[in-house]
Design a protein around this motif. Structure first.
Motif, mmCIF file in Angstrom:
data_model
loop_
_atom_site.group_PDB
_atom_site.id
_atom_site.type_symbol
_atom_site.label_atom_id
_atom_site.label_comp_id
_atom_site.label_asym_id
_atom_site.label_seq_id
_atom_site.Cartn_x
_atom_site.Cartn_y
_atom_site.Cartn_z
ATOM 1 N N MET A 1 20.881 -2.678 -70.841
ATOM 2 C CA MET A 1 20.833 -3.124 -72.236
ATOM 3 C C MET A 1 21.330 -4.564 -72.387
ATOM 4 O O MET A 1 20.869 -5.309 -73.255
ATOM 5 N N LYS A 2 22.257 -4.960 -71.538
ATOM 6 C CA LYS A 2 22.722 -6.354 -71.530
ATOM 7 C C LYS A 2 21.559 -7.289 -71.206
ATOM 8 O O LYS A 2 21.380 -8.330 -71.858
ATOM 9 N N LEU A 3 20.751 -6.898 -70.233
ATOM 10 C CA LEU A 3 19.589 -7.696 -69.846
ATOM 11 C C LEU A 3 18.515 -7.658 -70.934
ATOM 12 O O LEU A 3 17.888 -8.678 -71.239
ATOM 13 N N VAL A 4 18.320 -6.497 -71.531
ATOM 14 C CA VAL A 4 17.339 -6.352 -72.616
ATOM 15 C C VAL A 4 17.682 -7.297 -73.767
ATOM 16 O O VAL A 4 16.804 -7.977 -74.327
ATOM 17 N N ALA A 5 18.965 -7.349 -74.116
ATOM 18 C CA ALA A 5 19.409 -8.231 -75.207
ATOM 19 C C ALA A 5 19.179 -9.696 -74.852
ATOM 20 O O ALA A 5 18.750 -10.495 -75.699
ATOM 21 N N TYR A 6 19.449 -10.045 -73.602
ATOM 22 C CA TYR A 6 19.239 -11.427 -73.168
ATOM 23 C C TYR A 6 17.754 -11.789 -73.215
ATOM 24 O O TYR A 6 17.387 -12.879 -73.687
ATOM 25 N N LEU A 7 16.914 -10.910 -72.747
ATOM 26 C CA LEU A 7 15.470 -11.179 -72.743
ATOM 27 C C LEU A 7 14.951 -11.407 -74.160
ATOM 28 O O LEU A 7 14.039 -12.205 -74.373
ATOM 29 N N THR B 1 16.490 -12.892 -76.497
ATOM 30 C CA THR B 1 16.787 -14.287 -76.868
ATOM 31 C C THR B 1 15.829 -15.267 -76.195
ATOM 32 O O THR B 1 15.722 -16.424 -76.620
ATOM 33 N N GLN B 2 15.141 -14.794 -75.148
ATOM 34 C CA GLN B 2 14.193 -15.635 -74.418
ATOM 35 C C GLN B 2 12.738 -15.379 -74.843
ATOM 36 O O GLN B 2 11.802 -15.848 -74.198
ATOM 37 N N GLY B 3 12.598 -14.612 -75.935
ATOM 38 C CA GLY B 3 11.263 -14.379 -76.481
ATOM 39 C C GLY B 3 10.540 -13.178 -75.908
ATOM 40 O O GLY B 3 9.350 -12.988 -76.170
ATOM 41 N N LEU B 4 11.234 -12.327 -75.130
ATOM 42 C CA LEU B 4 10.617 -11.131 -74.545
ATOM 43 C C LEU B 4 11.255 -9.892 -75.166
ATOM 44 O O LEU B 4 12.451 -9.625 -74.962
ATOM 45 N N ASP B 5 10.477 -9.162 -75.939
ATOM 46 C CA ASP B 5 10.992 -7.982 -76.634
ATOM 47 C C ASP B 5 10.693 -6.729 -75.808
ATOM 48 O O ASP B 5 9.570 -6.223 -75.793
ATOM 49 N N TYR B 6 11.701 -6.240 -75.143
ATOM 50 C CA TYR B 6 11.557 -5.043 -74.306
ATOM 51 C C TYR B 6 11.079 -3.844 -75.118
ATOM 52 O O TYR B 6 10.254 -3.042 -74.656
ATOM 53 N N TRP B 7 11.576 -3.712 -76.331
ATOM 54 C CA TRP B 7 11.273 -2.532 -77.145
ATOM 55 C C TRP B 7 9.817 -2.480 -77.582
ATOM 56 O O TRP B 7 9.313 -1.421 -77.961
ATOM 57 N N LYS B 8 9.122 -3.604 -77.486
ATOM 58 C CA LYS B 8 7.692 -3.611 -77.815
ATOM 59 C C LYS B 8 6.816 -3.370 -76.580
ATOM 60 O O LYS B 8 5.592 -3.263 -76.701
ATOM 61 N N THR B 9 7.466 -3.288 -75.416
ATOM 62 C CA THR B 9 6.720 -3.011 -74.182
ATOM 63 C C THR B 9 6.338 -1.541 -74.169
ATOM 64 O O THR B 9 7.207 -0.671 -74.311
ATOM 65 N N PRO B 10 5.066 -1.204 -74.054
ATOM 66 C CA PRO B 10 4.630 0.196 -74.156
ATOM 67 C C PRO B 10 5.206 1.088 -73.057
ATOM 68 O O PRO B 10 5.423 0.651 -71.927
ATOM 69 N N ILE B 11 5.470 2.327 -73.457
ATOM 70 C CA ILE B 11 5.911 3.348 -72.495
ATOM 71 C C ILE B 11 4.666 4.027 -71.945
ATOM 72 O O ILE B 11 3.821 4.500 -72.702
ATOM 73 N N GLU B 12 4.563 4.078 -70.638
ATOM 74 C CA GLU B 12 3.367 4.656 -70.028
ATOM 75 C C GLU B 12 3.255 6.145 -70.345
ATOM 76 O O GLU B 12 4.254 6.852 -70.481
ATOM 77 N N GLU B 13 2.019 6.611 -70.429
ATOM 78 C CA GLU B 13 1.748 8.000 -70.787
ATOM 79 C C GLU B 13 2.396 8.974 -69.811
ATOM 80 O O GLU B 13 2.838 10.055 -70.190
ATOM 81 N N ARG B 14 2.462 8.613 -68.528
ATOM 82 C CA ARG B 14 3.038 9.514 -67.524
ATOM 83 C C ARG B 14 4.511 9.791 -67.806
ATOM 84 O O ARG B 14 5.052 10.810 -67.392
ATOM 85 N N PHE B 15 5.172 8.868 -68.529
ATOM 86 C CA PHE B 15 6.553 9.105 -68.908
ATOM 87 C C PHE B 15 6.637 9.889 -70.212
ATOM 88 O O PHE B 15 7.479 10.771 -70.375
ATOM 89 N N ARG B 16 5.752 9.558 -71.136
ATOM 90 C CA ARG B 16 5.741 10.270 -72.420
ATOM 91 C C ARG B 16 5.444 11.750 -72.243
ATOM 92 O O ARG B 16 5.966 12.603 -72.962
ATOM 93 N N SER B 17 4.574 12.049 -71.285
ATOM 94 C CA SER B 17 4.173 13.438 -71.076
ATOM 95 C C SER B 17 5.100 14.193 -70.128
ATOM 96 O O SER B 17 4.898 15.381 -69.869
#
Length: 321
Positions: A285-291, A293-309
């Motif tokens: 989460m520390k890295l996610v927060a840093y990213l 600030t660098q314009g990369l939103d981890y939370w908008k990165t899609p979760i693959e179906e193999r994980f959702r299922s």
């Protein structure tokens, strides 16, 4: 009468064993001088040695002054005679210290590492062993000691320090194996090794651009990409926050079938499943927060179906991981 019969059987067995050993030695001595194409064929190895020679077989050094040492280092570590091993190391001719056997190109130092004999490696280094020598597969002791299964023992860390003191190349690059000491240490999450290597001037920014195969790219072409691919979040954060390694250097190629042109780090983080609120989760989460600030939103990165299922990952967990 019965006792005499038993004695005769024992004598017969000993004679048979003696004859077999004599014939076996003749065959082995003949094998030593055969051309490599013949002596290392599966058929010939099976006939002479009863099986295919592997990297941990002392027979690789048969016919050389190193053979007895290789035999002494083989087998269960609890049964080894360290004093005998040290004596043999001190006695063999100096010109054999970096001798490479004919099948795999291993030195006696490679063999010592294969048998996990750290004490022997230290003694061999004292005699002039070169830890930078690569075998035919691109393996070198300075690289391999940072990989599984050696990197986890306290003894291997001390030997790594000793190798560096003796002049080992911490930036040694193996073209055949596409790796360096730092990449190996990062891959297996050995943060103490990573720090030691960097302090000894290993380059944390090294990227192997040759490790490309058309639209596919090796995930282990740098210390950072190796740590990401193996989910070693502590190493990832050390490289990014402490060593300022730029995550932007790792992108999927434009013709990749997986996320063309996008940054690798977001998708690697999506592969990291840690228990919520654990230490590794907090590092992530520390890295996610840093990213962010660098314009990369981890939370908008899609979760693959193999994980959702996957029933092991609940919707609540997926919303937090």
């Amino acid at each position: 009468m019965k006792r005499r019969k038993i004695i005769l059987i024992v004598i017969s067995l000993l004679l048979c064993y003696g004859v077999y050993s004599f014939i076996s030695k003749i065959e082995k001595d003949k094998w030593v001088n055969e051309p490599p194409a013949i002596k290392y064929s599966e058929k010939r190895e099976n006939k002479v040695w009863g099986g295919t020679l592997r990297g941990f077989n002392p027979a690789l050094f048969y016919g050389k002054p190193l053979y007895d040492l290789a035999k002494a280092m083989s087998g269960w570590s609890c049964l080894r005679n360290d004093k005998k091993i040290e004596k043999l190391i001190n006695e063999f001719p100096e010109e054999y210290i970096n001798f490479q056997e004919g099948k795999f190109g291993k030195t006696i130092g490679h063999f010592a590492l294969t048998t996990n004999n750290m004490l022997a490696i230290r003694k061999l280094l004292d005699r002039g062993l070169n830890p930078n020598i690569m075998d035919r597969y691109g393996d070198a002791i300075i690289i391999d000691i940072n990989s599984y299964p050696y990197c986890k023992s306290p003894e291997s860390l001390e030997i790594l320090k000793y190798m560096i003191k003796k002049g080992a190349n911490v930036n040694l690059y193996s073209k055949r194996a596409y790796t360096t000491p730092l990449i190996e240490a990062s891959k297996y999450g050995r943060l103490v090794n990573v720090k030691l290597l960097v302090e000894a001037d290993a380059n944390p920014n090294f990227i192997d651009d040759s490790a490309d195969f058309g639209p596919y790219r090796s995930p282990f072409r740098s210390a950072l990409s190796a740590a990401l691919s193996y989910h070693q979040i502590e190493v990832v954060n050390y490289l990014i926050f402490d060593q300022k390694v730029d995550f932007r250097t790792l992108k999927f190629s434009e013709d990749s079938k997986f996320h063309p042109g996008e940054y690798q780090i977001l998708y690697d983080l999506r592969e990291m499943f840690f228990k919520v609120n654990s230490k590794r989760y907090q590092e992530k989460m520390k890295l996610v927060a840093y990213l962010k600030t660098q314009g990369l939103d981890y939370w908008k990165t899609p979760i693959e179906e193999r994980f959702r299922s996957n029933p092991n990952y609940t919707p609540e967990y997926l919303s937090k991981y």
